[in-house]
Design an enzyme around this catalytic site. Structure first.
Site, mmCIF file in Angstrom:
data_model
loop_
_atom_site.group_PDB
_atom_site.id
_atom_site.type_symbol
_atom_site.label_atom_id
_atom_site.label_comp_id
_atom_site.label_asym_id
_atom_site.label_seq_id
_atom_site.Cartn_x
_atom_site.Cartn_y
_atom_site.Cartn_z
ATOM 1 C CG HIS A 20 -2.037 -1.016 1.235
ATOM 2 N ND1 HIS A 20 -2.731 -1.385 2.038
ATOM 3 C CD2 HIS A 20 -1.966 -2.015 -0.230
ATOM 4 C CE1 HIS A 20 -3.363 -2.729 1.958
ATOM 5 N NE2 HIS A 20 -3.639 -2.688 0.214
ATOM 6 C CB CYS A 58 6.820 17.861 -13.376
ATOM 7 S SG CYS A 58 7.156 18.195 -11.113
#
Length: 239
Positions: free
Chosen positions: A120, A131
């Site tokens: 997880h 970006c």
């Protein structure tokens, strides 16, 4: 046979142990779990935690997501406990193939475990959603409530939220580890979160052990079940 003695014998006779861990291994490091009576899912919030920790909520209500995330998901002062330490020692001894964890707290690594699959994700890695620049947890904590990248994009924790898929590479590695194990020890998880809990179906080894305070859906398949705190269990095991 005494349950602790049986667990001790299984660990001593096994050479390819895999640990599958959940929130219950970190509660004794003062990190709350989710589903116990005092867990996050039984506390009152403006929104259910399952909603707050979802992809759509992160996108649509980012400030509320980060308010909850900062208060309830980050525990920088937490230290590994005896269960984490015993698992790391077994890996050092060459008896443990590694750890598959549902936790995002990095405590296995802090204890010394080297082969850890974080199904997880982790709070310690973050990235810009525009970006893709990487940021540390310290970077996040030093920014405003909603952390922004230098490019202006929102920074997101590398934590798998509800509605998001697990990393394919992590899945493949976890399943390979489970299929190669001779002893699978499940620690501190109710085995109710999928798809992670379904990974146990791939275990074909000799012994399945469940260490958890409450019953799990896999109890009828286990060779050994100990319903106790992990700290109490591992304090009685000699490694």
């Amino acid at each position: 046979m005494d349950q602790i003695k049986e667990l001790q014998n299984l660990i001593e006779s096994s050479h390819k142990i895999v640990f599958f861990t959940g929130a219950g291994i970190s509660t004794e490091s003062n990190i709350p779990d989710f589903r116990s009576t005092t867990g996050l899912y039984n506390q009152e919030y403006a929104y259910p935690p399952e909603t707050i920790l979802s992809h759509h909520f992160f996108i649509s209500n980012t400030s509320e997501f980060y308010r909850f995330y900062r208060n309830k998901m980050i525990y920088t002062d937490a230290l590994p406990n005896i269960a984490h330490q015993c698992i790391a020692r077994l890996e050092d001894m060459g008896k443990c193939l590694g750890v598959i964890t549902q936790n995002i707290d990095n405590l296995h690594q802090e204890a010394g475990s080297k082969h850890v699959i974080e199904l997880h994700g982790t709070v310690y890695h973050n990235h810009c959603t525009t970006c893709n620049k990487e940021y540390s947890l310290e970077d996040i904590l030093n920014k405003e409530l909603v952390p922004l990248c230098n490019c202006g994009g929102i920074i997101k924790p590398d934590v798998i939220l509800y509605e998001e898929a697990l990393n394919e590479k992590d899945i493949d590695e976890a399943l390979s580890m489970i299929m190669n194990a001779d002893l699978l020890i499940v620690c501190g998880t109710s085995l109710s979160v999928y798809p992670a809990a379904g990974f146990l179906r791939y275990f074909k080894g000799e012994h399945l052990v469940l260490l958890n305070k409450t019953a799990t859906p896999y109890d009828n398949q286990a060779d050994l079940i100990i319903q106790d705190t992990l700290g109490h269990i591992f304090s009685q095991i000699h490694i």
